[in-house]
Write a protein that holds these residues in place. Structure first.
Motif, PDB file in Angstrom:
ATOM      1  N   GLU A   1     -17.050   9.131   1.320  1.00 23.19           N
ATOM      2  CA  GLU A   1     -17.132   7.770   0.802  1.00 23.19           C
ATOM      3  C   GLU A   1     -16.517   7.698  -0.599  1.00 23.19           C
ATOM      4  N   HIS A   2     -16.771   8.761  -1.392  1.00 20.47           N
ATOM      5  CA  HIS A   2     -16.236   8.790  -2.747  1.00 20.47           C
ATOM      6  C   HIS A   2     -14.715   8.752  -2.733  1.00 20.47           C
TER       7      HIS A   2
ATOM      8  N   ARG B   1     -12.793   7.592  -0.233  1.00 20.60           N
ATOM      9  CA  ARG B   1     -12.224   6.601   0.683  1.00 20.60           C
ATOM     10  C   ARG B   1     -11.437   5.546  -0.087  1.00 20.60           C
ATOM     11  N   THR B   2     -10.270   5.164   0.434  1.00 19.04           N
ATOM     12  CA  THR B   2      -9.551   4.022  -0.121  1.00 19.04           C
ATOM     13  C   THR B   2      -9.267   3.060   1.026  1.00 19.04           C
ATOM     14  N   SER B   3      -9.179   1.762   0.719  1.00 12.60           N
ATOM     15  CA  SER B   3      -9.034   0.764   1.775  1.00 12.60           C
ATOM     16  C   SER B   3      -7.760   0.968   2.575  1.00 12.60           C
ATOM     17  N   THR B   4      -6.687   1.409   1.905  1.00 12.38           N
ATOM     18  CA  THR B   4      -5.405   1.529   2.591  1.00 12.38           C
ATOM     19  C   THR B   4      -5.174   2.930   3.125  1.00 12.38           C
TER      20      THR B   4
ATOM     21  N   GLN C   1      -4.109   5.160   1.261  1.00 13.53           N
ATOM     22  CA  GLN C   1      -3.200   5.730   0.262  1.00 13.53           C
ATOM     23  C   GLN C   1      -3.993   6.055  -0.997  1.00 13.53           C
ATOM     24  N   SER C   2      -3.555   7.085  -1.696  1.00 11.39           N
ATOM     25  CA  SER C   2      -4.282   7.437  -2.917  1.00 11.39           C
ATOM     26  C   SER C   2      -4.030   6.379  -3.999  1.00 11.39           C
ATOM     27  N   HIS C   3      -5.005   6.222  -4.873  1.00  9.05           N
ATOM     28  CA  HIS C   3      -4.889   5.257  -5.968  1.00  9.05           C
ATOM     29  C   HIS C   3      -3.624   5.496  -6.775  1.00  9.05           C
TER      30      HIS C   3
ATOM     31  N   VAL D   1      -0.357   4.214  -5.213  1.00 10.25           N
ATOM     32  CA  VAL D   1      -0.233   2.754  -5.294  1.00 10.25           C
ATOM     33  C   VAL D   1       0.095   2.350  -6.730  1.00 10.25           C
TER      34      VAL D   1
ATOM     35  N   ALA E   1     -10.277   1.426 -10.135  1.00  6.34           N
ATOM     36  CA  ALA E   1      -9.647   2.631  -9.598  1.00  6.34           C
ATOM     37  C   ALA E   1      -9.426   3.687 -10.669  1.00  6.34           C
ATOM     38  N   PHE E   2      -9.132   3.258 -11.909  1.00  2.00           N
ATOM     39  CA  PHE E   2      -8.837   4.211 -12.984  1.00  2.00           C
ATOM     40  C   PHE E   2      -9.712   3.886 -14.190  1.00  2.00           C
TER      41      PHE E   2
ATOM     42  N   VAL F   1      -4.437  -1.944  -8.166  1.00  2.00           N
ATOM     43  CA  VAL F   1      -4.816  -0.807  -7.322  1.00  2.00           C
ATOM     44  C   VAL F   1      -6.264  -0.959  -6.871  1.00  2.00           C
TER      45      VAL F   1
ATOM     46  N   ILE G   1      -6.387  -3.518  -4.060  1.00  2.00           N
ATOM     47  CA  ILE G   1      -5.746  -3.020  -2.834  1.00  2.00           C
ATOM     48  C   ILE G   1      -6.601  -1.929  -2.198  1.00  2.00           C
ATOM     49  N   ASN G   2      -7.192  -1.087  -3.019  1.00  4.71           N
ATOM     50  CA  ASN G   2      -7.722   0.172  -2.484  1.00  4.71           C
ATOM     51  C   ASN G   2      -9.238   0.308  -2.464  1.00  4.71           C
ATOM     52  N   LEU G   3      -9.961  -0.532  -3.150  1.00  4.90           N
ATOM     53  CA  LEU G   3     -11.411  -0.293  -3.261  1.00  4.90           C
ATOM     54  C   LEU G   3     -12.239  -1.423  -2.657  1.00  4.90           C
ATOM     55  N   ARG G   4     -11.698  -2.126  -1.676  1.00  6.14           N
ATOM     56  CA  ARG G   4     -12.497  -3.171  -1.031  1.00  6.14           C
ATOM     57  C   ARG G   4     -13.509  -2.541  -0.086  1.00  6.14           C
TER      58      ARG G   4
END
Lengths: 275, 624
Positions: free
Chosen positions: A17-18, A20-23, A25-27, A30, B112-113, B185, B188-191
């Motif tokens: 879970e830690h 996990r990214t929605s896409t 792809q790594s942060h 992106v 994200a960061f 980011v 895009i990535n943390l939803r």
């Protein structure tokens, strides 16, 4: 007979879970792509400024005169573009887990960048002697700021490449030999045609050009990315994740480096080739 | 209770900070909620500075031919007022809401960061302070917030004020590009699972659009500022006509940035209003998809209309026609939004708490500003209005009546979530009515004084112009408006200690942030919720009315749940300090002290230290 479901490994689920990214792809990847989008606007503004002022030559030399010989800048462009190839090979080596070749290709890439920067320095020196300075004309000023800004990007890229080459260790426990000690003999040996010392290597017997083909195939074939087993343990998951992060370090500097190369293709065309 | 790694006590310099208590906890924090609070408090302090500058100008203009300030001081005042309000108040207040609310709304534990987020804040703070150092060191900049060339060139501005302005904007630019990259980011990535893009709250959507605007627009002014720096520091002539330069190029570079920037200021409050109106109407937002698409359309179109700020340059009929048409086009999605908000209110069970009052005022005042904006989208009309108080009236209706009213609504709406206490309703309503009456008294007469021919950016005017009484009304309005903020300050200080406890969900909200405690725990969610609609929390509370099926309630948190949080870090503030020192060094590059190399060295060291420290410190890692 009812088969019992295996118990859920909560600790593993928490780690997944830690990360996990929605896409998927790594942060950082992106982030890098978005940043490169931003960079397009930097260079776009500078190129627009150059196009507005390129005919403003005042007392300095004009474009035809300044860019009479394109030999040096063509060599620079060739070397910089070639360094995109070595960059790809560095990433392929990182994906194979080949620490030494990753370093070799990264440093070779950085070396190409150094050649580019050195040549640009010489070019600036040469132009200054011909009277093309930022103060002589707006053509000179916008040309030097545009190419200088690109050169600053290349310089930053060189620092980044060397940092990655020195700092990224694909295998934490191994490969602590100094770079020169591990790298140079293999490289020189290859160039001189000295047989490899590893026992049982079949390429020794082959003629030299076949050895080169084998080496080339070895370097350019990227293996499929390692797949994590469904029932992987925490240790396996973390090791897999760590390995991916390390390869990503190489991939990110690669994205940046390719971008800087592509920008040079545009600058080379717009500034030097268009008349 | 879940174990949360990262928040252990104790600290020591040079080793990785771990404490979250006291002043060091705030200096080394990487928690988006705390950074949001820092942005908010800092922006409100700058707001006082920018507001006082405005009041001094209004007092000077109260009646004709006064000499309370000198013309030079007046130039400095409107330059600092504009720059402060745009870069140090509205943008960071938006960033405060982005940081606090956006991760909660998408079901994330942080951005994200996290360290990059801290760096953005410190760069913003230092950049703002850097600009204000010019008051002591050099005399503040005096060329207007858009600093038209060649007023800004060395022959016309020999003092350092413009240099402070340039370098401060470079620092602030880096800050906002970095934070925007971070937000992009994050969204895009943390939803959370199930939170597709068309289920994002409208506020998150507007954050997303604004972040893209900044990432693409900021570089353009950065280059403009770089060219200006070369002109001022090394003697090139990019914007000096006598050297062949073209001052209009500065205008293009500035407004290619400046127009998207205007939408950067207004879109987030539009998002806040789109959150507030449905909650206080007890209805879903009318036409969610259209509101979102209109926001995207406004963002994209924002890059195609910049020359409507430059009609008076005389760019020719083709350019003028194109930019006029494109500008009229922006009115369409804006109108779509306004009608969607009105339709949201239609047949709703409206209640008029303070956030709702501000949101309603936003819709009304923004519409007035929008209509006057459409008026000077037409070049012939604009030639009559440009550089008059009509323009001042227009953009204050949009940026004060719009942005500030929207954000005050957001402040009253989310304050309970941030602090756990409600703001006082009576004081809130007093604040609202004083501000509403004051703003209209101040800005509405400016339409008339502008049409009567009163120019902008002028320290006084002739009594024969006949606009003295209009200016007096404006000044009285401005003072009332200023007084209204005393209610706000008192309300905040009072409610922090004695406010009513808020509970998780004081407004019967729709979005996920209301499902957690107030203030939220450091990790936001014990279990990340699953989302099935764009009103996820409302669906949980009213399962019988849910349109898309009710998600199962989040499972009760396990005892041994391990949530890894990023550790605090010294390096963001050190890196920001290094860059600021380098900026001072660039300013005073003729002094003997190698300030520039020192600053750059600090920045380089901080960068490597940052890269080499893991995001989650080993000592803070808990046991599984």
């Amino acid at each position: 007979m009812v088969q019992q479901a295996p118990p859920i490994n909560h600790a593993l689920e928490d780690i997944k879970e830690h990360h996990r990214t929605s896409t998927g792809q790594s942060h950082r990847k992106v982030l890098m792509w978005t940043f490169l989008g931003s960079e397009c606007m930097f260079f776009g503004s500078l190129i627009a400024t150059f196009l507005i002022y390129h005919n403003n030559v005042a007392s300095g030399p004009n474009r035809e005169h300044a860019f009479e010989s394109l030999f040096l800048v063509s060599v620079m462009a060739f070397v910089l573009l070639a360094s995109s190839f070595t960059m790809v090979l560095a990433l392929a080596a990182a994906r194979r887990g080949d620490q030494k070749m990753m370093r070799a290709w990264l440093l070779l890439t950085a070396f190409c960048g150094l050649f580019f920067i050195g040549s640009q320095g010489y070019e600036f020196y040469h132009f200054t002697h011909e009277g093309l300075t930022p103060h002589a004309s707006l053509f000179g000023a916008s040309f030097m700021i545009l190419t200088g800004f690109h050169g600053a990007h290349v310089t930053l890229g060189i620092l980044w490449l060397v940092s990655v080459a020195v700092l990224v260790r694909l295998h934490p426990k191994k490969d602590h030999r100094p770079i020169m000690a591990s790298m140079l003999p293999k490289f020189l040996g290859f160039l001189a045609g000295v047989p490899k010392r590893e026992p049982g290597a079949p390429i020794e017997a082959r003629p030299r050009h076949r050895r080169f083909m084998t080496f080339a195939r070895e370097q350019t074939l990227a293996p499929p990315p390692p797949v994590l087993a469904k029932d992987a343990s925490i240790e396996q998951f973390e090791a897999h994740h760590l390995a991916e992060e390390k390869v990503l370090n190489v991939e990110l500097v690669g994205l940046y480096w390719h971008f800087v190369d592509i920008v040079w293709v545009v600058i080379f065309t717009v500034v030097y080739l268009f008349r | 209770m879940a174990t949360i790694a990262g928040g252990m006590k104790g600290r020591s310099i040079l080793r990785r900070p771990t404490g979250t208590e006291g002043i060091w906890g705030w200096i080394t924090t990487v928690d988006a909620k705390r950074i949001g609070v820092l942005y908010g408090v800092t922006a409100l302090i700058f707001f006082i500075a920018g507001g006082l500058e405005a009041l001094i100008m209004r007092v000077q203009l109260a009646s004709p031919e006064q000499n309370i300030t000198s013309p030079e001081t007046f130039n400095q005042l409107f330059t600092m007022h504009g720059t402060t309000m745009v870069f140090l108040v509205i943008m960071p207040l938006n960033a405060a809401f982005f940081n606090f609310v956006m991760p909660l709304q998408i079901g994330a534990r942080d951005v994200a960061f996290p360290r990059l987020n801290a760096l953005s804040y410190w760069l913003f703070l230092f950049g703002g302070l850097f600009l204000h150092v010019s008051f002591i060191a050099a005399g503040p900049p005096d060329a207007g917030w858009f600093s038209y060339a060649n007023l800004t060139e060395r022959p016309f501005s020999p003092e350092n004020g413009i240099d402070y302005w340039i370098l401060s904007l470079q620092l602030l630019g880096v800050a906002s590009v970095l934070s925007s990259l971070n937000f992009i980011v994050t969204i895009i990535n943390l939803r959370a699972k199930g939170m597709s893009f068309m289920r994002l709250p409208v506020f998150v959507w507007m954050t997303f659009v604004v972040a893209f605007l900044l990432v693409l627009a900021m570089p353009v002014i950065t280059i403009g500022l770089v060219l200006l720096m070369f002109d001022r520091f090394t003697g090139t002539s990019f914007f000096i006509p006598s050297g062949g330069g073209d001052p209009v190029l500065w205008q293009h570079l500035f407004w290619v940035f400046g127009h998207p920037e205007v939408y950067v200021l207004i879109l987030p409050p539009m998002g806040m209003v789109s959150e507030i109106l449905p909650v206080f109407s007890r209805k879903p937002l009318f036409g969610y998809k259209f509101v979102v698409l209109a926001g995207i359309f406004i963002g994209v179109t924002g890059f195609t209309v910049w020359s409507h700020h430059m009609f008076s340059v005389g760019l020719g009929p083709i350019a003028n026609t194109y930019f006029a048409t494109a500008t009229f086009l922006v009115g369409v999605p804006t109108g779509v939004k306004i009608f969607n908000w009105i339709a949201t209110l239609y047949k709703g069970k409206l209640t008029f708490e303070t956030p709702m009052l501000f949101a309603l005022a936003f819709v009304a005042l923004f519409t007035i500003g929008g209509i006057s904006g459409v008026m000077h989208a037409s070049p012939p009309t604009d030639l009559q209005q440009t550089d008059t108080y009509f323009i001042v009236a227009h953009f204050h209706y949009v940026l004060f009546g719009g942005a500030i009213f929207g954000m005050m609504g957001g402040l009253y709406y989310w304050f309970p979530k941030v602090t756990g206490r409600m703001l006082n309703e009576t004081l809130g309503k007093l604040h609202f009515w004083f501000m509403f009456i004051g703003a209209n008294l101040a800005f509405f007469p400016m339409h008339f004084s502008g049409m009567a021919g009163m120019p902008r950016r002028i320290y006084t005017y002739d009594s024969d112009l006949g606009v003295g009484w209009l200016n007096m009304i404006s000044t009285v309005g401005a003072l009332i408006m200023g007084a209204s903020f005393l209610f706000l300050v008192y309300n905040i200080l009072h409610s922090l200690k004695k406010g009513k406890a808020a509970g998780n969900d004081p407004w019967d909200g729709h979005t996920l942030e209301w499902s957690v405690s107030s203030p939220p725990p450091i990790h936001n969610y014990d279990e990340i919720p699953t989302v099935r609609s764009n009103r996820p929390y409302w669906d949980q509370k009213h399962p019988e009315l849910a349109e898309h099926g009710v998600p199962p309630p989040p499972p009760a948190p396990r005892k041994n749940k391990h949530i890894a949080l990023p550790s605090p870090s010294y390096w963001p503030i050190v890196l920001a300090a290094g860059m600021t020192i380098a900026a001072f060094g660039a300013l005073y590059h003729e002094t003997i002290l190698p300030v520039l190399p020192i600053g750059l060295s600090i920045a380089v060291i901080a960068t490597y230290a940052w890269v080499l420290e893991p995001p989650i410190a080993k000592q803070a890692e808990g046991h599984h």
